[in-house]
Design a protein around this motif. Structure first.
Motif, mmCIF file in Angstrom:
data_model
loop_
_atom_site.group_PDB
_atom_site.id
_atom_site.type_symbol
_atom_site.label_atom_id
_atom_site.label_comp_id
_atom_site.label_asym_id
_atom_site.label_seq_id
_atom_site.Cartn_x
_atom_site.Cartn_y
_atom_site.Cartn_z
ATOM 1 N N GLN A 114 0.921 -1.211 0.386
ATOM 2 C CA GLN A 114 0.205 0.493 0.130
ATOM 3 C C GLN A 114 0.938 1.052 0.194
ATOM 4 O O GLN A 114 1.754 1.301 0.852
ATOM 5 C CB GLN A 114 -0.988 -0.509 1.323
ATOM 6 N N TRP A 126 -2.900 4.031 -1.248
ATOM 7 C CA TRP A 126 -3.286 3.872 -2.515
ATOM 8 C C TRP A 126 -2.816 2.476 -2.701
ATOM 9 O O TRP A 126 -1.496 1.825 -2.362
ATOM 10 C CB TRP A 126 -3.362 4.238 -3.912
ATOM 11 N N SER A 127 -3.452 1.257 -3.459
ATOM 12 C CA SER A 127 -2.508 0.104 -3.691
ATOM 13 C C SER A 127 -3.561 -0.373 -5.005
ATOM 14 O O SER A 127 -4.875 0.069 -5.532
ATOM 15 C CB SER A 127 -2.813 -1.252 -2.291
ATOM 16 N N LYS A 128 -2.866 -1.260 -5.256
ATOM 17 C CA LYS A 128 -3.398 -1.276 -6.958
ATOM 18 C C LYS A 128 -4.745 -1.897 -6.571
ATOM 19 O O LYS A 128 -5.079 -2.647 -8.178
ATOM 20 C CB LYS A 128 -1.954 -2.714 -7.587
ATOM 21 N N GLU A 129 -5.295 -2.827 -5.645
ATOM 22 C CA GLU A 129 -6.417 -3.133 -6.038
ATOM 23 C C GLU A 129 -7.347 -1.885 -5.967
ATOM 24 O O GLU A 129 -8.673 -2.365 -6.498
ATOM 25 C CB GLU A 129 -7.270 -4.152 -4.720
ATOM 26 N N GLN A 130 -7.066 -0.196 -5.226
ATOM 27 C CA GLN A 130 -8.278 0.292 -5.614
ATOM 28 C C GLN A 130 -8.501 0.697 -6.921
ATOM 29 O O GLN A 130 -7.518 1.159 -7.491
ATOM 30 C CB GLN A 130 -7.914 1.225 -4.005
ATOM 31 N N LYS A 131 -9.677 1.591 -7.259
ATOM 32 C CA LYS A 131 -9.695 2.158 -8.162
ATOM 33 C C LYS A 131 -9.298 3.681 -7.547
ATOM 34 O O LYS A 131 -9.241 5.347 -8.624
ATOM 35 C CB LYS A 131 -10.997 2.185 -8.644
ATOM 36 N N SER A 132 -9.381 4.136 -7.025
ATOM 37 C CA SER A 132 -9.537 5.633 -6.294
ATOM 38 C C SER A 132 -8.184 5.225 -5.297
ATOM 39 O O SER A 132 -8.377 4.606 -4.451
ATOM 40 C CB SER A 132 -10.096 5.921 -5.615
ATOM 41 N N VAL A 133 -7.705 6.890 -4.677
ATOM 42 C CA VAL A 133 -7.225 7.100 -3.898
ATOM 43 C C VAL A 133 -7.954 7.718 -2.835
ATOM 44 O O VAL A 133 -8.346 8.591 -2.881
ATOM 45 C CB VAL A 133 -5.648 8.101 -3.750
ATOM 46 N N ALA A 134 -7.582 6.830 -1.608
ATOM 47 C CA ALA A 134 -8.537 7.684 -0.153
ATOM 48 C C ALA A 134 -7.833 8.495 0.819
ATOM 49 O O ALA A 134 -6.072 7.748 1.074
ATOM 50 C CB ALA A 134 -8.737 6.135 0.818
ATOM 51 N N LYS A 169 -6.186 1.772 7.760
ATOM 52 C CA LYS A 169 -6.883 2.204 6.714
ATOM 53 C C LYS A 169 -6.705 4.245 7.372
ATOM 54 O O LYS A 169 -7.985 4.917 6.422
ATOM 55 C CB LYS A 169 -8.116 1.958 7.595
#
Length: 743
Positions: A114, A126-134, A169
């Motif tokens: 992450q 952000w991680s490659k599994e996410q579509k957007s940056v938290a 998180k």
């Protein structure tokens, strides 16, 4: 510790009077690639050779941070253009995202890959599994960040001195308040062991965060926000810090224009380099964690590299060489551990004790029940807490050796094994004088420099108030203690001009024992049990054994030896080399072939060796015809390919030496026994040979190579097993050591 420059790049030239500073740098996890943030560029270097592999121009403004992912396949960069770019290690851009403010720091989670990107207003996950940056709002500006080793915690260092510890998180869990900007931080690779004891072999390991604060301190915190140790005063502004892979050392760079090596407890050890500008960024190269402190593997600790980036733009990579600091006397061996501790081992029982010095250990010396440890500004003296009579019955070799060396008992007063309880004496000798070698005797410390010896009494307080000083016209290459009564111990010196000198701590006048052929520098010296022989290894790696002259008698100016042991009686028929083991039992048939195959030095017939032998023979003849009347000696034996030599401490004519991976044992006029064995001979006690392999001491009990007894050979020999055993015992008695026993 010694640092050497592996490679250096002066960096980019100034533009419009503005220096292109090195903002950040990071190694790939395999240590082969180094990425550097300079100006608006990301530079990729070959970490070992310093070749510039790629120059990446994806950013439009200054790049502030770079970080590799755990597997080293890609890295991220972020900067003043508010952009985060993810690259492959070959320099191909694969992803980009933006924030609303300049990117101050990027770092990868070592567990989940992450990516955290921190700015003046927020930080993103952000991680490659996410579509957007938290993204999560923060205040004030984030200056530094680091993920814990298990990936559960993200620590953020703020401009106002706040340390925020969050979960993976983004939720804030703990807060630590300080009064100055938090410029750098890093989690300890091995964490903090809690509850470690003999009854608890599996202690709890807590995450530990090192924090560099601009109140000029280095502090440590647990993941709960609890401070671990007191603040360590640095006396400079820390700009960057990095742990070594094993977690034992920290590298700190800052306003003192140095990269400083410290222990994991922030004890300053030494400066890796001195620069003209602030050291803005440092990074220790990841390397395999080898057991380099006399552990089970015996492998030398890897020589890691440290990358240093300066405000002026220069990029340097240094290789760190951790030299072995140790001492051996009789059955005790002491060595430095983790740069600040001393471990003393009782070799026969393998019992060990660790002495925590809490400072940089520079030199160690052992003598009987004494231990000397040189620290940066002083020499501390330790001694065993129990005293007693020498071990062994009166007249035994052990008791005689103890009396000759002034030894005290190594047994505990309660008879519960060797005494391993060292206590520090009140006396300290303060000195910052450079020291090449350090020795300790019963009541004195001996400090050896290039051409000078200084003798300091334990109670002198300062090395400048020395009791005696010897000055020489040649460099001292080797020095060792030679036993003797308390206050009258002898010292053996090997000089660069080929002389071997002997002196006593109560005598200002050294005695010349001998001089090597062609005045070759002396690399190693050893004296036999009865002080009748001296073995020398010269700079050409040739071992030469001398029989000392003693016409002046005991106590005279040239007296060098006690009455020697009688040499073995040999008949005229014994002119041929004596045969040992199976070769002796079989007679002459096939002997030459077997000896040639068993002797690793039998095939040394190259021209260089022959030329060396001819030159040495001429020099030996000249030396033999011109023996000096004061301290001369007769050459008994000489052989090439030697690096270290040691006499047996009980048998006058037995010695061991090594070179080119071969251990050789010579006894009297008998043939030399050769055996393949790596390491350096540092001691020879009874049948045990102490070999230093890398930085681990091995205790060897060498035997001639065992050969398989095939049935056909047994039939041809027709020897009775009882007769063979009796012959072997007789041969072992003649040679005088267990190494000749080939059961």
């Amino acid at each position: 510790m010694r640092s050497t420059v592996n490679w250096e790049d002066p960096g980019l030239p100034e533009r419009d009077g503005v220096q292109n500073s090195v903002q950040d740098l990071d190694f790939s996890r395999d240590g082969e690639i180094l990425v550097v943030a300079v100006a608006n560029l990301v530079l990729i270097y070959d970490a070992k050779e310093g070749d510039l592999l790629h120059r990446l121009r994806g950013h439009k403004d200054t790049v502030y941070s770079v970080a590799f992912v755990r597997d080293g396949t890609r890295f991220a960069s972020g900067g003043a253009d508010k952009t985060v770019i993810i690259w492959t290690r070959k320099g191909d851009g694969i992803l980009k995202y933006t924030h609303n403010d300049s990117i101050q720091k990027v770092c990868y989670n070592p567990s989940t890959d992450q990516l955290a990107s921190c700015t003046a207003q927020d930080f993103g996950l952000w991680s490659k599994e996410q579509k957007s940056v938290a993204k999560h709002k923060v205040f004030p500006r984030v200056l530094s960040s680091a993920w814990s080793n298990d990936g559960k915690y993200l620590a953020l260092g703020h401009e106002n001195g706040k340390i925020s510890i969050r979960d993976n998180k983004g939720a804030e869990k703990h807060v630590v308040e300080r009064n100055a900007p938090i410029w750098c931080m890093a989690w300890a690779p091995n964490g903090l062991s809690v509850g470690s004891s003999g009854s608890n072999p599996n202690p709890e390991v807590l995450e530990l965060l090192a924090v560099g604060c601009w109140d000029q301190t280095l502090s440590f915190y647990q993941a709960t926000g609890v401070q671990h140790l007191k603040d360590r005063k640095l006396h400079f502004y820390p700009c960057s810090l990095s742990y070594f892979s094993d977690g034992e050392y920290i590298v700190i760079g800052g306003s003192d224009r140095r990269a400083t090596l410290c222990t994991k407890e922030a004890v300053r050890l030494c400066a890796i380099c001195d620069k003209k500008d602030w050291v803005w960024s440092v990074c220790a190269q990841p390397y395999p964690v080898l057991d380099g402190g006399n552990g089970d593997t015996g492998k030398a600790k890897a020589s890691p590299m440290v990358a240093v980036g300066c405000y002026g733009g220069s990029i340097s990579v240094y290789t760190l060489n951790f030299s072995l600091v140790h001492g051996l006397h009789q059955d005790r061996y002491a060595y430095r551990s983790n740069m600040t501790d001393v471990v003393v081992s009782h070799l026969p029982t393998d019992r060990k004790v660790k002495i925590k010095c809490r400072d940089y250990v520079k030199k160690i010396a052992l003598y009987n029940d004494r231990l000397a440890v040189q620290l940066p500004d002083r020499i501390n003296i330790w001694e065993l807490s129990g005293n007693g009579a020498p071990e062994g019955p009166p007249g035994s070799n052990a008791a005689a050796s103890a009396v000759r060396g002034g030894a005290t008992s190594t047994r505990d007063v309660k008879g519960g094994g060797p005494d391993m309880h060292y206590r520090m004496r009140k006396e300290k000798i303060y000195t910052t004088t450079p020291c090449n070698q350090l020795l300790i005797v019963a009541n004195h410390i001996v400090i050896a420099q290039e051409r000078k010896l200084m003798l300091c009494n334990f109670s002198c307080g300062d090395a400048r108030r020395k009791e005696r000083e010897w000055n020489f016209d040649s460099d001292i290459k080797f020095i060792r203690t030679n036993g003797g009564p308390a206050g009258r111990e002898g010292l053996l010196l090997g000089m660069a001009d080929g002389r071997v000198l002997k002196t006593y701590v109560d005598n200002p006048f050294p005695i010349q024992l001998l001089k090597t052929p062609n005045s070759k520098a002396v690399e190693c010296v050893a004296m036999s049990y009865n002080r009748s022989k001296v073995a020398v290894v010269d700079e050409d790696h040739r071992v030469i054994v001398y029989e000392l002259r003693s016409e002046a008698g005991e106590g005279g100016a040239t007296a060098t030896a006690a009455p020697a042991m009688k040499a073995p009686v040999r008949s005229e028929a014994a002119e041929e080399p004596a045969l040992i083991g199976r070769a002796g039992r079989r007679g002459q048939k096939g002997v030459k072939k077997e000896l040639a195959s068993a002797d690793p030095m039998a095939n040394m017939t190259n021209d260089d060796a022959l030329k060396s032998d001819v030159e040495l023979s001429a020099a030996m003849k000249a030396a033999a015809s011109n023996v000096q009347s004061a301290g001369g000696g007769r050459i008994l034996f000489s052989e090439p390919n030697a690096v270290h030599v040691a006499f047996n401490d009980e048998i006058d004519g037995m010695l061991a030496y090594n070179g080119n991976g071969v251990l050789s044992i010579k006894t009297g006029n008998y043939p030399t026994h050769h055996q393949q064995m790596e390491g350096a001979v540092v001691g020879f006690s009874q049948s045990k040979i102490y070999m230093l392999v890398g930085d681990k001491l091995h205790v060897e009990d060498p035997e001639p190579e065992e050969e398989e007894e095939e049935e056909e050979e047994r039939g041809e020999d027709g020897d009775d097993e009882e007769e063979e055993a009796a012959e072997e015992r007789e041969e072992a008695a003649e040679v005088g050591g267990r190494w000749a026993n080939s059961e």
